[in-house]
Design an enzyme around this catalytic site. Structure first.
Site, PDB file in Angstrom:
ATOM      1  N   ASP A   1       0.977  -1.869   2.939  1.00  0.00           N
ATOM      2  CA  ASP A   1      -0.035  -2.646   3.659  1.00  0.00           C
ATOM      3  C   ASP A   1      -0.329  -1.989   5.005  1.00  0.00           C
ATOM      4  OD1 ASP A   1      -1.720  -4.521   4.709  1.00  0.00           O
ATOM      5  OD2 ASP A   1      -0.200  -6.100   4.947  1.00  0.00           O
TER       6      ASP A   1
ATOM      7  N   LYS B   1      -3.395  -1.988  10.995  1.00  0.00           N
ATOM      8  CA  LYS B   1      -2.272  -2.456  11.809  1.00  0.00           C
ATOM      9  C   LYS B   1      -1.934  -1.403  12.867  1.00  0.00           C
ATOM     10  CE  LYS B   1       0.228  -5.024   8.186  1.00  0.00           C
ATOM     11  NZ  LYS B   1       0.263  -6.373   8.782  1.00  0.00           N
TER      12      LYS B   1
ATOM     13  N   ARG C   1      -2.853 -13.008   0.291  1.00  0.00           N
ATOM     14  CA  ARG C   1      -3.420 -14.244  -0.260  1.00  0.00           C
ATOM     15  C   ARG C   1      -4.614 -13.956  -1.150  1.00  0.00           C
ATOM     16  NH1 ARG C   1      -3.920 -16.411   5.742  1.00  0.00           N
ATOM     17  NH2 ARG C   1      -2.202 -14.923   5.904  1.00  0.00           N
TER      18      ARG C   1
ATOM     19  N   LYS D   1       3.815 -11.168  -4.693  1.00  0.00           N
ATOM     20  CA  LYS D   1       2.889 -10.266  -3.983  1.00  0.00           C
ATOM     21  C   LYS D   1       3.382  -8.827  -4.129  1.00  0.00           C
ATOM     22  CE  LYS D   1       1.309  -9.163   0.757  1.00  0.00           C
ATOM     23  NZ  LYS D   1       1.213  -9.614   2.151  1.00  0.00           N
TER      24      LYS D   1
ATOM     25  N   GLU E   1      -4.416  -9.685   3.147  1.00  0.00           N
ATOM     26  CA  GLU E   1      -4.755  -9.270   1.786  1.00  0.00           C
ATOM     27  C   GLU E   1      -3.869  -9.911   0.721  1.00  0.00           C
ATOM     28  OE1 GLU E   1      -2.712  -7.704   3.732  1.00  0.00           O
ATOM     29  OE2 GLU E   1      -1.042  -7.567   2.322  1.00  0.00           O
TER      30      GLU E   1
ATOM     31  N   ASP F   1      -6.463  -7.586   6.700  1.00  0.00           N
ATOM     32  CA  ASP F   1      -5.001  -7.530   6.725  1.00  0.00           C
ATOM     33  C   ASP F   1      -4.364  -8.795   6.120  1.00  0.00           C
ATOM     34  OD1 ASP F   1      -2.503  -6.558   7.179  1.00  0.00           O
ATOM     35  OD2 ASP F   1      -2.512  -6.837   9.358  1.00  0.00           O
TER      36      ASP F   1
ATOM     37  N   ASP G   1       6.019  -4.690   1.618  1.00  0.00           N
ATOM     38  CA  ASP G   1       5.071  -5.744   1.296  1.00  0.00           C
ATOM     39  C   ASP G   1       4.967  -6.046  -0.208  1.00  0.00           C
ATOM     40  OD1 ASP G   1       3.625  -7.635   2.656  1.00  0.00           O
ATOM     41  OD2 ASP G   1       1.718  -6.554   2.529  1.00  0.00           O
TER      42      ASP G   1
HETATM   43  N1  BES Z   1       2.175  -8.151   5.019  1.00  0.00           N
HETATM   44  C1  BES Z   1       1.701  -8.858   6.145  1.00  0.00           C
HETATM   45  C2  BES Z   1       2.684  -9.912   6.654  1.00  0.00           C
HETATM   46  C3  BES Z   1       3.976  -9.408   7.247  1.00  0.00           C
HETATM   47  C4  BES Z   1       4.088  -9.155   8.605  1.00  0.00           C
HETATM   48  C5  BES Z   1       5.097  -9.247   6.464  1.00  0.00           C
HETATM   49  C6  BES Z   1       5.279  -8.733   9.152  1.00  0.00           C
HETATM   50  C7  BES Z   1       6.300  -8.827   7.011  1.00  0.00           C
HETATM   51  C8  BES Z   1       6.393  -8.570   8.361  1.00  0.00           C
HETATM   52  C9  BES Z   1       0.406  -9.582   5.807  1.00  0.00           C
HETATM   53  O1  BES Z   1      -0.394  -8.980   4.845  1.00  0.00           O
HETATM   54  C10 BES Z   1      -0.376  -9.609   7.072  1.00  0.00           C
HETATM   55  O2  BES Z   1      -0.684  -8.575   7.574  1.00  0.00           O
HETATM   56  N2  BES Z   1      -0.625 -10.793   7.563  1.00  0.00           N
HETATM   57  C11 BES Z   1      -1.293 -10.928   8.787  1.00  0.00           C
HETATM   58  C12 BES Z   1      -2.221 -12.088   8.650  1.00  0.00           C
HETATM   59  C13 BES Z   1      -3.184 -12.187   9.779  1.00  0.00           C
HETATM   60  C14 BES Z   1      -4.228 -11.105   9.692  1.00  0.00           C
HETATM   61  C15 BES Z   1      -3.813 -13.542   9.712  1.00  0.00           C
HETATM   62  C16 BES Z   1      -0.270 -11.182   9.891  1.00  0.00           C
HETATM   63  O3  BES Z   1       0.717 -11.879   9.629  1.00  0.00           O
HETATM   64  O4  BES Z   1      -0.427 -10.627  10.966  1.00  0.00           O
HETATM   65 ZN    ZN Z   2       0.609  -7.817   3.460  1.00  0.00          ZN
HETATM   66 ZN    ZN Z   3      -1.689  -7.480   5.638  1.00  0.00          ZN
END
Ligand code: BES
Ligand code: ZN
Ligand code: ZN
Length: 493
Positions: free
Chosen positions: A264, A271, A345, A259, A343, A341, A282
């Site tokens: 992000d 966020k 996947r 990834k 993104e 968010d 990220d």
């Molecule tokens: N990049 C984030 C995941 C992340 C969070 C990595 C904290 C490192 C530390 C990912 O893209 C994301 O934002 N995932 C969301 C998914 C949710 C919207 C289902 C998450 O984990 O909050």
């Molecule tokens: Zn992310």
């Molecule tokens: Zn994200």
């Protein structure tokens, strides 16, 4: 870092500091020997029990000219029965970090001589070299004031060395330097390390004989990597699709997908500040893949490996993809965007489909800072692993044990399928109001894009970034995944 080997022992070698380890609770033998050599100088340490061999405890002892070395650095190695190559790597890292902070520039070590059950001398020398190089790491590029105060470890010498020590040190140096490079890429500010910059970094692998192909935005459009385009639409930075091929063997390759979200923000599902502040991390999965390709090439591994990194920002610009959008991925499957968010996947859906179609891989492993849920579940200690193929997952676990990067398995049972069910498209990137089983939901979505290829997913959201200095870790990007991928590639011929 200069890595040297020498036949002499710690009592003969003229280093600024020689590192000597002892186990808990009885470092008595070592202390008595040292006390004799230093004519009683260690008596107070012995009497007050100031060094017991406890892990993370250490003492710097000046030799007052009584030994060729200026200092002896006593390192606690913890309990003998718990001492494995990872603990060896950790105490080496701790030693390097502490000695560097003391302003010492050249160290010698005997830590590889300690007994580790089941480990060869080569493996021990490798672990020590990795620990020392990783522990000495610091990211100081952007410091302009008091630069003279920045202390650097310049050389390490492994003592009482033979051929196998030399081989282990060589491997350790390559792998640790690659891991430090991954750390550098993660630690760069996001406006510096854009998708374009990331692709330029990957192009450096060409000089090692890696074939590197970079698709720019026009080519990405032409090929039809629409999921990647959708995520990048809100950003003024162009996306890049990076492919690295190391083919030293006939037959189907291994594919590593990383990834590569260089920042992000969450996109329109923005966020909160607290969650956004570290989101330059990220792209850590992408960095791990690029750096692992470097180590694989430098080690000249006789394997066939392809690295793929979809790189883009996730921003809320006025052309940004929106919650409610339906995106068609490279394999034709449609993704209902419940949350912009989620993104990672989405871009990996394209990368995995691309890998399956063009490489017919013998196995695919993706590496991603995919979910906050994985940080909640495992903290910074381990990454999550899940996959469709238990033998592949087991191979990753074996590699994990060998290299010290911990992973823990999550299930991908059918019971969870409803998490990725959409009413209007083939799959849903994330349920709108559901916060359950977030790690697994991520894995299940990715699974829809790998066809029948053996596949495993590594969620490294936790260990990709460290929040404390500890052992061989500094605060910031950890380079997690590099050792794991290299070890896995090495074992999978
Ligand atoms: N990049 C984030 C995941 C992340 C969070 C990595 C904290 C490192 C530390 C990912 O893209 C994301 O934002 N995932 C969301 C998914 C949710 C919207 C289902 C998450 O984990 O909050
Ligand atoms: Zn992310
Ligand atoms: Zn994200």
């Amino acid at each position: 870092m200069d890595v040297r080997i020498d036949k002499r022992g710690w009592k003969e070698f003229p280093a600024e500091a020689v590192i000597v380890g002892a186990f808990e609770p009885s470092p008595d033998g070592l202390l008595a020997e040292l006390n004799k050599l230093l004519e009683g100088a260690v008596t107070p340490i012995i009497r007050k029990k100031e060094f017991t061999g406890e892990l993370k405890k250490h003492r710097l002892v000046s030799t007052l000219g009584k030994l060729p070395a200026e200092n002896v650095f006593l390192v606690g190695c913890g309990r003998r029965e718990k001492f494995d190559t990872e603990v060896l790597r950790r105490v080496s890292g701790e030693a390097a970090r502490v000695l560097r902070e003391h302003g010492i520039k050249h160290v010698a070590t005997t830590l590889h001589l300690l007994p580790v059950k089941g480990a060869t001398m080569k493996e021990k020398a490798r672990a020590v070299t990795e620990g020392l190089i990783l522990g000495a790491y610091q990211f100081t590029k952007y410091v302009t004031e008091n630069k003279e105060k920045i202390r650097e470890l310049k050389s390490i010498t492994i003592l009482e060395a033979d051929k196998s020590v030399e081989e282990g040190a060589r491997t350790g140096k390559i792998v640790a330097n690659a891991q430090c490079w991954a750390r550098d890429l993660v630690n760069e500010p996001p406006t510096v390390l854009t998708p374009t910059k990331m692709s330029e970094e990957a192009l450096k692998l060409k000089k090692l004989g890696v074939r590197v192909i970079v698709f720019d935005k026009k080519q990405i459009q032409k090929i039809g990597l629409t999921a990647l385009l959708a995520v990048s639409a809100g950003s003024s930075e162009e996306p890049r699709f990076i492919i690295m091929e190391w083919k030293k063997r006939k037959g189907q390759p291994l594919v590593f997908c990383g990834k590569g979200i260089t920042f992000d923000s969450g996109g329109l599902d923005l966020k909160p500040a607290r969650a956004m502040s570290d989101m330059k991390t990220d792209m850590a999965g992408g960095a791990a893949v690029i750096a692992a390709m470097r180590a694989i090439a430098e080690l000249n591994l006789p394997v066939s490996v392809v690295g793929i990194v979809p790189a883009t920002e996730n921003m809320p610009g006025n052309r940004a993809y929106k919650p409610g959008d339906v995106i068609r991925a490279y394999n034709g499957k449609t993704i209902d965007i419940g949350n912009t968010d989620a993104e990672g996947r989405v871009v990996l859906a394209d990368a995995l489909s691309y890998a399956v179609k063009h490489y017919k891989p013998k196995a695919i492993v993706d590496v991603a800072t995919l979910t906050g849920a994985c940080v909640v579940a495992l903290g910074r200690v381990a990454g999550g692993v899940m996959g469709s193929d238990s033998s592949l997952v087991n191979k990753l676990r074996l590699a994990s044990r060998a290299c010290g990067e911990k992973i823990w398995e999550f299930p991908l049972w059918d019971d969870y399928e409803e998490l990725v069910k959409s009413e209007i498209a083939d799959v849903l990137n994330v349920p709108k109001r559901n916060a359950e089983a977030g790690v697994i939901a991520g894995g299940l979505l990715l699974q829809k894009f790998v066809g029948s290829a053996p596949w495993a997913h590594l969620d490294i959201a936790g260990p990709a970034r460290m929040v404390d200095k500890k052992f061989y870790w500094d605060k910031g990007g950890s380079g997690f995944g590099v050792r794991l991928l290299v070890e896995f590639a090495k074992n999978t011929r």
